[in-house]
Design an enzyme around this catalytic site. Structure first.
Site, PDB file in Angstrom:
ATOM      1  N   TYR A  89      13.781  31.486   5.282  1.00 56.45           N
ATOM      2  CA  TYR A  89      12.911  32.231   5.566  1.00 56.45           C
ATOM      3  C   TYR A  89      12.991  32.435   7.238  1.00 56.45           C
ATOM      4  CZ  TYR A  89      10.458  30.891   1.174  1.00 56.45           C
ATOM      5  OH  TYR A  89      10.153  30.715  -0.084  1.00 56.45           O
ATOM      6  N   ARG A 140     -10.557  -1.065  14.819  1.00 55.68           N
ATOM      7  CA  ARG A 140     -10.467  -0.270  13.429  1.00 55.68           C
ATOM      8  C   ARG A 140     -11.798  -0.691  12.890  1.00 55.68           C
ATOM      9  NH1 ARG A 140      -5.027   0.310  10.380  1.00 55.68           N
ATOM     10  NH2 ARG A 140      -5.298  -1.720   9.832  1.00 55.68           N
ATOM     11  N   HIS A 168      -6.241  -8.212  12.625  1.00 50.53           N
ATOM     12  CA  HIS A 168      -5.178  -7.212  12.723  1.00 50.53           C
ATOM     13  C   HIS A 168      -4.529  -6.928  14.252  1.00 50.53           C
ATOM     14  CE1 HIS A 168      -2.202  -4.636  10.900  1.00 50.53           C
ATOM     15  NE2 HIS A 168      -2.673  -3.819  11.407  1.00 50.53           N
ATOM     16  N   LYS A 178       0.886  -1.094  -0.103  1.00 52.41           N
ATOM     17  CA  LYS A 178       0.094  -0.032   0.027  1.00 52.41           C
ATOM     18  C   LYS A 178       0.743   1.248  -0.084  1.00 52.41           C
ATOM     19  CE  LYS A 178      -0.467  -0.605   4.867  1.00 52.41           C
ATOM     20  NZ  LYS A 178      -0.884  -1.192   5.870  1.00 52.41           N
ATOM     21  N   ASP A 228      11.058  23.387  -1.524  1.00 52.05           N
ATOM     22  CA  ASP A 228      11.839  22.472  -2.489  1.00 52.05           C
ATOM     23  C   ASP A 228      13.293  22.315  -2.000  1.00 52.05           C
ATOM     24  OD1 ASP A 228       9.400  22.785  -4.075  1.00 52.05           O
ATOM     25  OD2 ASP A 228      10.053  24.804  -4.133  1.00 52.05           O
ATOM     26  N   CYS A 240      12.493  24.663   3.182  1.00 50.33           N
ATOM     27  CA  CYS A 240      11.375  25.212   2.419  1.00 50.33           C
ATOM     28  C   CYS A 240      10.687  24.082   1.693  1.00 50.33           C
ATOM     29  CB  CYS A 240      12.347  26.251   1.089  1.00 50.33           C
ATOM     30  SG  CYS A 240      13.528  27.446   1.943  1.00 50.33           S
ATOM     31  N   ARG A 244       1.059 -11.005   6.563  1.00 50.24           N
ATOM     32  CA  ARG A 244       1.103  -9.809   5.621  1.00 50.24           C
ATOM     33  C   ARG A 244       1.949  -9.006   5.996  1.00 50.24           C
ATOM     34  NH1 ARG A 244      -4.131 -10.045   8.094  1.00 50.24           N
ATOM     35  NH2 ARG A 244      -3.634  -8.201   9.493  1.00 50.24           N
TER      36      ARG A 244
HETATM   37  C1  LIG Z   1      -0.451  -2.152   6.529  1.00 50.51           C
HETATM   38  C2  LIG Z   1      -1.041  -3.515   6.803  1.00 50.51           C
HETATM   39  C3  LIG Z   1      -0.024  -4.660   7.185  1.00 50.51           C
HETATM   40  C4  LIG Z   1       1.302  -4.547   7.172  1.00 50.51           C
HETATM   41  O1  LIG Z   1       1.913  -4.046   8.373  1.00 50.51           O
HETATM   42  P1  LIG Z   1       3.275  -4.052   8.900  1.00 50.51           P
HETATM   43  O2  LIG Z   1       3.542  -3.553  10.133  1.00 50.51           O
HETATM   44  O3  LIG Z   1       3.939  -2.977   7.725  1.00 50.51           O
HETATM   45  O4  LIG Z   1       4.188  -5.356   8.567  1.00 50.51           O
HETATM   46  C5  LIG Z   1      -0.622  -5.821   7.541  1.00 50.51           C
HETATM   47  N1  LIG Z   1      -2.138  -5.927   7.588  1.00 50.51           N
HETATM   48  C6  LIG Z   1      -2.937  -4.833   7.376  1.00 50.51           C
HETATM   49  C7  LIG Z   1      -4.148  -5.087   7.634  1.00 50.51           C
HETATM   50  C8  LIG Z   1      -2.342  -3.794   7.088  1.00 50.51           C
HETATM   51  O5  LIG Z   1      -3.040  -2.552   6.948  1.00 50.51           O
END
Ligand SMILES: *Cc1c(COP(=O)(O)O)cnc(C)c1O
Length: 375
Positions: A270, A141, A170, A43, A317, A315, A226
């Protein structure tokens, strides 16, 4: 060095170099140690590393799934020719559902009304919607409780057009030193899996572990991990560091676009927040907050292998550095914002501490105009 960069056409602004062999090794490590399917979590443009090259590398190294946050990220991977299973981990608007089903992309589900709409679209298309039911075991969540999970599971199994492909949760605190909260979540999830299994409703793919959980609970990964932050060689947290042999893939670089000797009392950038204390050498770096280099926090970069302070305000850039410790620095010299240079090293974790945030935020905020090069 000097003569090379006398050619102004060779100067560049800001870029990141991604060592794909690091990503490859990191994926291989987790694939071997977990012994389960690896989903490469890509992502947010692969945490700033660039989705497509990361996905291709991860798949080559043994990952077989990709995880993204949004439907459009998934569709982009498909249009780039990625054929592996892809899961949208977050919310998918109904308006995107038809495209996802047509592209054979899996989605997270937790809301029965939402799933009813998905089913209608799938039936019309004559193609199944692949759903991974999300259980909230303590993240607070997205996801449902155990009893609701049972109800939705039977709806998913009994409804034409819906393919109950996965069951997931998660972890909220797997990166912490205390694993008790993670064990609680794991216990809750284990019960949900048992509940669905007893009812003959458990799907083939059960998954829960992010990087931290894959590291601290390697024997409780169910069917798939994941893998996000650790695939990039970055630590889930200070208390949950990657092993030494996992390497960070990303280096962020820039070059000096000007070097000047200025007298005492010269205001820099600045607001003149910084005024020189004596005669000083000031260098200009063409990276700024629009590239994701934050305005706040003390900052250090590497030039000539030395740690050099950023002075004055960053700044949009550009920013300035004080070059007293590298008096022979010249225009064109490489500036390392994150990574190694000579004996010097600035990690994404160090930058995160300086910016009062986490390494995830640092790398995923590197702007789209910062070019990505792959080695
Ligand atoms: C981003 C995400 C992960 C990966 O998490 P890490 O801590 O980067 O390994 C796994 N599962 C879900 C649902 C996520 O949103």
């Amino acid at each position: 060095m000097y003569t090379l960069y006398m050619n102004a056409q060779l100067l560049r602004s800001s870029w990141v170099e991604i060592d794909l062999s690091a990503i490859e090794d990191n994926v291989r490590y987790f694939s071997a140690t977990s012994g389960v399917v690896v989903m490469a979590v890509v992502k947010a443009n692969a945490y700033g590393h660039g989705s497509l090259p990361v996905v291709e590398t991860a798949l080559r190294a043994g990952a077989s799934w990709c995880g993204v946050a949004r439907a459009d990220e998934a569709l982009e991977l498909r249009s780039d020719g990625i054929k592996c299973p892809i899961l949208v981990l977050g919310f998918t608007p109904i308006s995107m559902t038809e495209q996802l089903i047509s592209a054979n992309i899996s989605m997270a589900g937790w809301d029965i009304e939402h799933l009813k709409s998905v089913a209608v679209i799938a039936q019309r298309l004559g193609q199944p919607a692949r759903v991974h039911l999300k259980v909230d075991t303590g993240m607070g969540r997205i996801g449902v409780s155990d009893q609701v999970a049972l109800d939705i599971a039977s709806y998913l199994v009994g409804t034409q057009g819906l393919l109950f492909e996965g069951l997931s949760t998660h972890y909220a605190r797997a990166y912490e030193a205390d694993i008790a909260p993670t064990l609680d979540q794991e216990h809750y999830f284990r019960n949900v899996v048992a509940l669905l299994t007893d009812a003959g409703l458990c799907p083939s793919l059960v998954h829960a572990s992010n990087s931290a959980a894959a590291m601290v609970r390697p024997d409780s990964c169910w069917d798939m991990i994941r893998l996000g932050i650790a695939m990039y060689g970055l630590d889930p947290s200070e208390d949950c560091k990657c092993r030494e042999d996992l390497r960070p893939a990303l280096t962020w670089k820039s070059q000096l676009s000007q070097v000047k000797h200025v007298p005492k009392g010269t205001g820099i950038s600045y607001g003149h927040d910084y005024v020189t204390n004596g005669p000083e050498i000031i260098g200009t770096v063409s990276t700024g907050y629009a590239d994701g280099y934050r305005r706040h926090g003390d900052k250090i970069v590497l030039i000539g292998g030395r740690r050099v302070p950023v002075v004055g305000r960053v700044c949009m850039d550009q920013f300035m550095v004080r070059l007293d410790s590298v008096p022979d620095a010249v225009v064109g010299d490489e500036v390392v914002l994150i990574g190694h240079q000579g004996q010097g090293h600035i990690s994404a974790e160090e930058v995160a501490v300086r910016w009062n945030t986490i390494n995830y935020d640092v790398v995923s905020s590197i702007g789209s105009r910062v070019s990505r090069t792959y080695i």
